[in-house]
Design a protein around this motif. Structure first.
Motif, PDB file in Angstrom:
ATOM      1  N   ARG A   1      12.096  60.155  47.774  1.00 43.06           N
ATOM      2  CA  ARG A   1      13.410  60.734  47.451  1.00 43.06           C
ATOM      3  C   ARG A   1      13.274  62.071  46.734  1.00 43.06           C
ATOM      4  N   GLN A   2      12.160  62.271  46.043  1.00 41.57           N
ATOM      5  CA  GLN A   2      11.948  63.553  45.376  1.00 41.57           C
ATOM      6  C   GLN A   2      11.874  64.705  46.381  1.00 41.57           C
ATOM      7  N   PHE A   3      11.552  64.370  47.629  1.00 38.81           N
ATOM      8  CA  PHE A   3      11.440  65.376  48.688  1.00 38.81           C
ATOM      9  C   PHE A   3      12.601  65.260  49.684  1.00 38.81           C
ATOM     10  N   HIS A   4      13.632  64.509  49.287  1.00 40.02           N
ATOM     11  CA  HIS A   4      14.829  64.322  50.118  1.00 40.02           C
ATOM     12  C   HIS A   4      14.495  63.611  51.425  1.00 40.02           C
ATOM     13  N   VAL A   5      13.603  62.622  51.318  1.00 36.12           N
ATOM     14  CA  VAL A   5      13.184  61.840  52.469  1.00 36.12           C
ATOM     15  C   VAL A   5      13.736  60.420  52.343  1.00 36.12           C
ATOM     16  N   THR A   6      14.372  59.927  53.409  1.00 41.16           N
ATOM     17  CA  THR A   6      14.914  58.572  53.448  1.00 41.16           C
ATOM     18  C   THR A   6      14.504  57.904  54.754  1.00 41.16           C
ATOM     19  N   PRO A   7      13.641  56.880  54.709  1.00 38.90           N
ATOM     20  CA  PRO A   7      13.266  56.192  55.951  1.00 38.90           C
ATOM     21  C   PRO A   7      14.502  55.677  56.675  1.00 38.90           C
ATOM     22  N   ARG A   8      14.562  55.903  57.986  1.00 44.69           N
ATOM     23  CA  ARG A   8      15.710  55.473  58.791  1.00 44.69           C
ATOM     24  C   ARG A   8      15.443  54.072  59.323  1.00 44.69           C
ATOM     25  N   THR A   9      15.596  53.093  58.447  1.00 45.00           N
ATOM     26  CA  THR A   9      15.287  51.714  58.823  1.00 45.00           C
ATOM     27  C   THR A   9      16.209  51.206  59.930  1.00 45.00           C
ATOM     28  N   GLU A  10      17.441  51.660  59.942  1.00 39.42           N
ATOM     29  CA  GLU A  10      18.381  51.243  60.987  1.00 39.42           C
ATOM     30  C   GLU A  10      17.854  51.620  62.358  1.00 39.42           C
ATOM     31  N   LEU A  11      17.271  52.784  62.470  1.00 40.49           N
ATOM     32  CA  LEU A  11      16.742  53.252  63.743  1.00 40.49           C
ATOM     33  C   LEU A  11      15.572  52.389  64.196  1.00 40.49           C
ATOM     34  N   LEU A  12      14.631  52.151  63.307  1.00 39.89           N
ATOM     35  CA  LEU A  12      13.476  51.328  63.665  1.00 39.89           C
ATOM     36  C   LEU A  12      13.920  49.946  64.114  1.00 39.89           C
ATOM     37  N   HIS A  13      14.850  49.334  63.390  1.00 39.46           N
ATOM     38  CA  HIS A  13      15.303  47.995  63.750  1.00 39.46           C
ATOM     39  C   HIS A  13      15.994  47.991  65.110  1.00 39.46           C
ATOM     40  N   ALA A  14      16.703  49.065  65.422  1.00 45.36           N
ATOM     41  CA  ALA A  14      17.348  49.161  66.734  1.00 45.36           C
ATOM     42  C   ALA A  14      16.308  49.302  67.838  1.00 45.36           C
ATOM     43  N   LEU A  15      15.250  50.054  67.572  1.00 42.37           N
ATOM     44  CA  LEU A  15      14.227  50.281  68.586  1.00 42.37           C
ATOM     45  C   LEU A  15      13.390  49.034  68.869  1.00 42.37           C
ATOM     46  N   GLU A  16      13.292  48.142  67.888  1.00 39.61           N
ATOM     47  CA  GLU A  16      12.508  46.932  68.113  1.00 39.61           C
ATOM     48  C   GLU A  16      13.391  45.703  68.284  1.00 39.61           C
ATOM     49  N   GLY A  17      14.722  45.884  68.311  1.00 38.95           N
ATOM     50  CA  GLY A  17      15.662  44.779  68.412  1.00 38.95           C
ATOM     51  C   GLY A  17      15.766  44.178  69.796  1.00 38.95           C
ATOM     52  N   PRO A  18      16.684  43.206  69.979  1.00 38.16           N
ATOM     53  CA  PRO A  18      16.834  42.498  71.259  1.00 38.16           C
ATOM     54  C   PRO A  18      17.076  43.431  72.435  1.00 38.16           C
ATOM     55  N   GLY A  19      17.849  44.498  72.238  1.00 44.72           N
ATOM     56  CA  GLY A  19      18.151  45.418  73.331  1.00 44.72           C
ATOM     57  C   GLY A  19      16.932  46.143  73.855  1.00 44.72           C
ATOM     58  N   ALA A  20      15.884  46.216  73.029  1.00 51.54           N
ATOM     59  CA  ALA A  20      14.684  46.951  73.440  1.00 51.54           C
ATOM     60  C   ALA A  20      13.881  46.183  74.486  1.00 51.54           C
ATOM     61  N   THR A  21      14.043  44.870  74.526  1.00 56.09           N
ATOM     62  CA  THR A  21      13.251  44.061  75.457  1.00 56.09           C
ATOM     63  C   THR A  21      13.497  44.463  76.903  1.00 56.09           C
ATOM     64  N   ALA A  22      14.766  44.703  77.232  1.00 61.86           N
ATOM     65  CA  ALA A  22      15.107  45.062  78.608  1.00 61.86           C
ATOM     66  C   ALA A  22      14.573  46.437  78.985  1.00 61.86           C
ATOM     67  N   ARG A  23      14.357  47.293  77.977  1.00 65.78           N
ATOM     68  CA  ARG A  23      13.897  48.647  78.244  1.00 65.78           C
ATOM     69  C   ARG A  23      12.381  48.783  78.098  1.00 65.78           C
ATOM     70  N   ASN A  24      11.724  47.690  77.820  1.00 67.89           N
ATOM     71  CA  ASN A  24      10.347  47.717  77.360  1.00 67.89           C
ATOM     72  C   ASN A  24       9.388  48.444  78.300  1.00 67.89           C
ATOM     73  N   ALA A  25       9.611  48.352  79.600  1.00 70.15           N
ATOM     74  CA  ALA A  25       8.679  48.963  80.541  1.00 70.15           C
ATOM     75  C   ALA A  25       8.621  50.475  80.401  1.00 70.15           C
ATOM     76  N   ALA A  26       9.715  51.077  79.942  1.00 64.98           N
ATOM     77  CA  ALA A  26       9.775  52.535  79.844  1.00 64.98           C
ATOM     78  C   ALA A  26       9.511  53.030  78.428  1.00 64.98           C
ATOM     79  N   GLU A  27       9.329  52.110  77.487  1.00 61.60           N
ATOM     80  CA  GLU A  27       9.165  52.486  76.084  1.00 61.60           C
ATOM     81  C   GLU A  27       7.849  51.985  75.527  1.00 61.60           C
ATOM     82  N   THR A  28       7.355  52.680  74.520  1.00 62.45           N
ATOM     83  CA  THR A  28       6.224  52.176  73.747  1.00 62.45           C
ATOM     84  C   THR A  28       6.602  52.251  72.270  1.00 62.45           C
ATOM     85  N   LEU A  29       6.238  51.227  71.518  1.00 60.42           N
ATOM     86  CA  LEU A  29       6.513  51.190  70.086  1.00 60.42           C
ATOM     87  C   LEU A  29       5.286  50.647  69.371  1.00 60.42           C
TER      88      LEU A  29
END
Length: 225
Positions: free
Chosen positions: A175-203
């Motif tokens: 936070r001293q450098f104005h940095v905030t991890p975007r946890t919402e984004l990571l959870h969306a990328l590894e969530g249930p919806g990602a399974t259907a897209r898995n062939a085109a994505e790498t995580l």
């Protein structure tokens, strides 16, 4: 009156006015995954890539050297960082292959860099965690990339397996450098919806969930909520 992106750009100028001189030396100890992202890009000859939040151009120079037939572009909100980036590109002798301009992630278009055609790839390397309106930034990048293009992300994870105290200390320090991890984004990328897209994505998620690396179709973010 300045817009929110312009105000953020002014803030970044203040933050990096002195840090830019030792940025690359210090960041290599905790911005993990950047070199892996570069190696896994697998750019084809002639492909055009834009890095959003290019900083000192460290990544762009590494990409240019590994993929000598690519054409590279970078934007950053901080003019002082861009001064450092331009000098680095000049020293590397890559001015004909790397174009850099001041620009705001939320407003990115090919025209930001004087281009008419869409890019093939867009890269965010530890920049989304510093962009206030990160969702708009992802949407803009996805729109600036061609229909079959790809987006590549590397950034802080949710720190969920570091332990409560180490995670708290790290977040407080970031936070001293104005940095905030975007946890919402990571959870969306590894969530249930990602399974259907898995062939085109790498995580890939690092130990402790400290950082992650994602690559996938740009269309993933064109309809981002």
């Amino acid at each position: 009156m300045k817009t929110a992106p312009e105000e953020h750009g002014d803030l970044m100028d203040i933050v990096y006015r002195r840090q830019r001189y030792f940025y690359d030396i210090t960041r290599k100890y905790y911005l993990f995954g950047r070199d892996r992202l570069v190696r896994e890009l697998c750019l084809q000859p002639g492909e055009r890539l834009v890095e959003v939040g290019c900083g000192t151009a460290r990544n762009l120079i590494a990409i240019a050297r590994l993929y000598p037939h690519s054409r590279l572009f970078g934007i950053d909100a901080s003019e002082v960082m861009l001064d450092t980036a331009r000098n680095a590109v000049r020293r590397a002798g890559l001015e004909e292959r790397i174009s850099i301009a001041r620009g705001y992630a939320e407003e990115l278009t090919p025209g930001t860099l004087g281009e008419a055609l869409p890019f093939d790839r867009a890269v965010f390397s530890y920049s989304l965690s510093m962009i206030p309106d990160w969702k708009s930034a992802l949407h803009a990048a996805a729109t600036a990339v061609r229909t079959q293009g790809r987006v590549h992300l590397v950034d802080f994870g949710d720190l969920g397996r570091l332990g409560k105290f180490p995670a708290w200390v790290l977040k407080a320090w970031l936070r001293q450098f104005h940095v905030t991890p975007r946890t919402e984004l990571l959870h969306a990328l590894e969530g249930p919806g990602a399974t259907a897209r898995n062939a085109a994505e790498t995580l890939w998620i690092s130990p402790g969930r400290y950082s992650y690396l994602w690559s996938g179709p740009a269309e993933t973010f064109r309809m981002w909520p």
